[in-house]
Design a protein around this motif. Sequence first.
Motif, PDB file in Angstrom:
ATOM      1  N   VAL A  54       0.839  -1.201   0.000  1.00  0.00           N
ATOM      2  CA  VAL A  54       0.000   0.000   0.000  1.00  0.00           C
ATOM      3  C   VAL A  54       0.875   1.252   0.000  1.00  0.00           C
ATOM      4  CG1 VAL A  54      -1.702   1.333   1.318  1.00  0.00           C
ATOM      5  CG2 VAL A  54      -2.002  -1.140   1.021  1.00  0.00           C
ATOM      6  N   THR A  55       1.909   1.266   0.801  1.00  0.00           N
ATOM      7  CA  THR A  55       2.810   2.412   0.866  1.00  0.00           C
ATOM      8  C   THR A  55       3.536   2.616  -0.468  1.00  0.00           C
ATOM      9  OG1 THR A  55       3.092   2.120   3.251  1.00  0.00           O
ATOM     10  CG2 THR A  55       4.765   3.422   2.118  1.00  0.00           C
ATOM     11  N   ALA A  56       3.958   1.530  -1.087  1.00  0.00           N
ATOM     12  CA  ALA A  56       4.656   1.626  -2.372  1.00  0.00           C
ATOM     13  C   ALA A  56       3.762   2.219  -3.454  1.00  0.00           C
ATOM     14  CB  ALA A  56       5.167   0.255  -2.800  1.00  0.00           C
ATOM     15  N   ARG A  69      -6.527   4.101  -0.826  1.00  0.00           N
ATOM     16  CA  ARG A  69      -5.942   5.412  -0.504  1.00  0.00           C
ATOM     17  C   ARG A  69      -6.374   5.892   0.883  1.00  0.00           C
ATOM     18  NH1 ARG A  69      -6.417   5.869  -5.933  1.00  0.00           N
ATOM     19  NH2 ARG A  69      -8.488   6.741  -5.920  1.00  0.00           N
ATOM     20  N   SER A  70      -7.553   5.467   1.315  1.00  0.00           N
ATOM     21  CA  SER A  70      -8.007   5.883   2.650  1.00  0.00           C
ATOM     22  C   SER A  70      -7.153   5.270   3.760  1.00  0.00           C
ATOM     23  CB  SER A  70      -9.484   5.539   2.855  1.00  0.00           C
ATOM     24  OG  SER A  70      -9.669   4.147   3.040  1.00  0.00           O
ATOM     25  N   LEU A  71      -6.343   4.271   3.426  1.00  0.00           N
ATOM     26  CA  LEU A  71      -5.432   3.657   4.403  1.00  0.00           C
ATOM     27  C   LEU A  71      -4.117   4.417   4.540  1.00  0.00           C
ATOM     28  CD1 LEU A  71      -5.275  -0.226   4.013  1.00  0.00           C
ATOM     29  CD2 LEU A  71      -5.577   1.091   6.098  1.00  0.00           C
ATOM     30  N   VAL A  75      -6.843  -2.554  -3.946  1.00  0.00           N
ATOM     31  CA  VAL A  75      -5.967  -2.380  -5.102  1.00  0.00           C
ATOM     32  C   VAL A  75      -6.729  -2.780  -6.362  1.00  0.00           C
ATOM     33  CG1 VAL A  75      -3.912  -3.354  -6.245  1.00  0.00           C
ATOM     34  CG2 VAL A  75      -3.793  -2.678  -3.856  1.00  0.00           C
ATOM     35  N   ASP A  76      -6.485  -2.049  -7.443  1.00  0.00           N
ATOM     36  CA  ASP A  76      -6.999  -2.401  -8.767  1.00  0.00           C
ATOM     37  C   ASP A  76      -5.841  -2.892  -9.624  1.00  0.00           C
ATOM     38  OD1 ASP A  76      -9.735  -1.848  -8.596  1.00  0.00           O
ATOM     39  OD2 ASP A  76      -9.450   0.260  -9.145  1.00  0.00           O
TER      40      ASP A  76
END
Length: 131
Positions: A30-32, A89-91, A68-69
């Motif tokens: 997620v960060t990447a 993105r909300s994470l 993720v898409d």
Amino acid sequence: MSKAYDVMAASCPSRIVLHRIGARWTVFVVTALADGSMRFSALKAHIEGITPKVLTETLRALQHDGLVDRLDLGGQPPHVEYQLTDLGRSLLAPLAAVRAWAEDHVPDVEDAHRRFADGDPSGAPADDPSR
């Protein structure tokens, strides 16, 4: 007003969500993806230590959970990229706070490891009068 979900309840579906967020590689993927879409090879290069198999499994799980898409951009060879959904993105803000905490407290955790290895499982600093 009662809460609809309670992660402390064994049968609460919020545990599934928390399990995904807490999975070993979720934070890194997620960060990447925070700055935009990336190809698989770029993700693998960016996240040191992740194997292709684990990256594939993590991306599929994040897709399954709507974070993720997978974008199939066609072409030959096939061009596939991954990007965060709005939900993913909300994470970013909560994960940024956890990352900052982890990076800020490395010395504290390392000190606790040393104290524990030296036989002080209480974790109390050596200069703590309660020891």
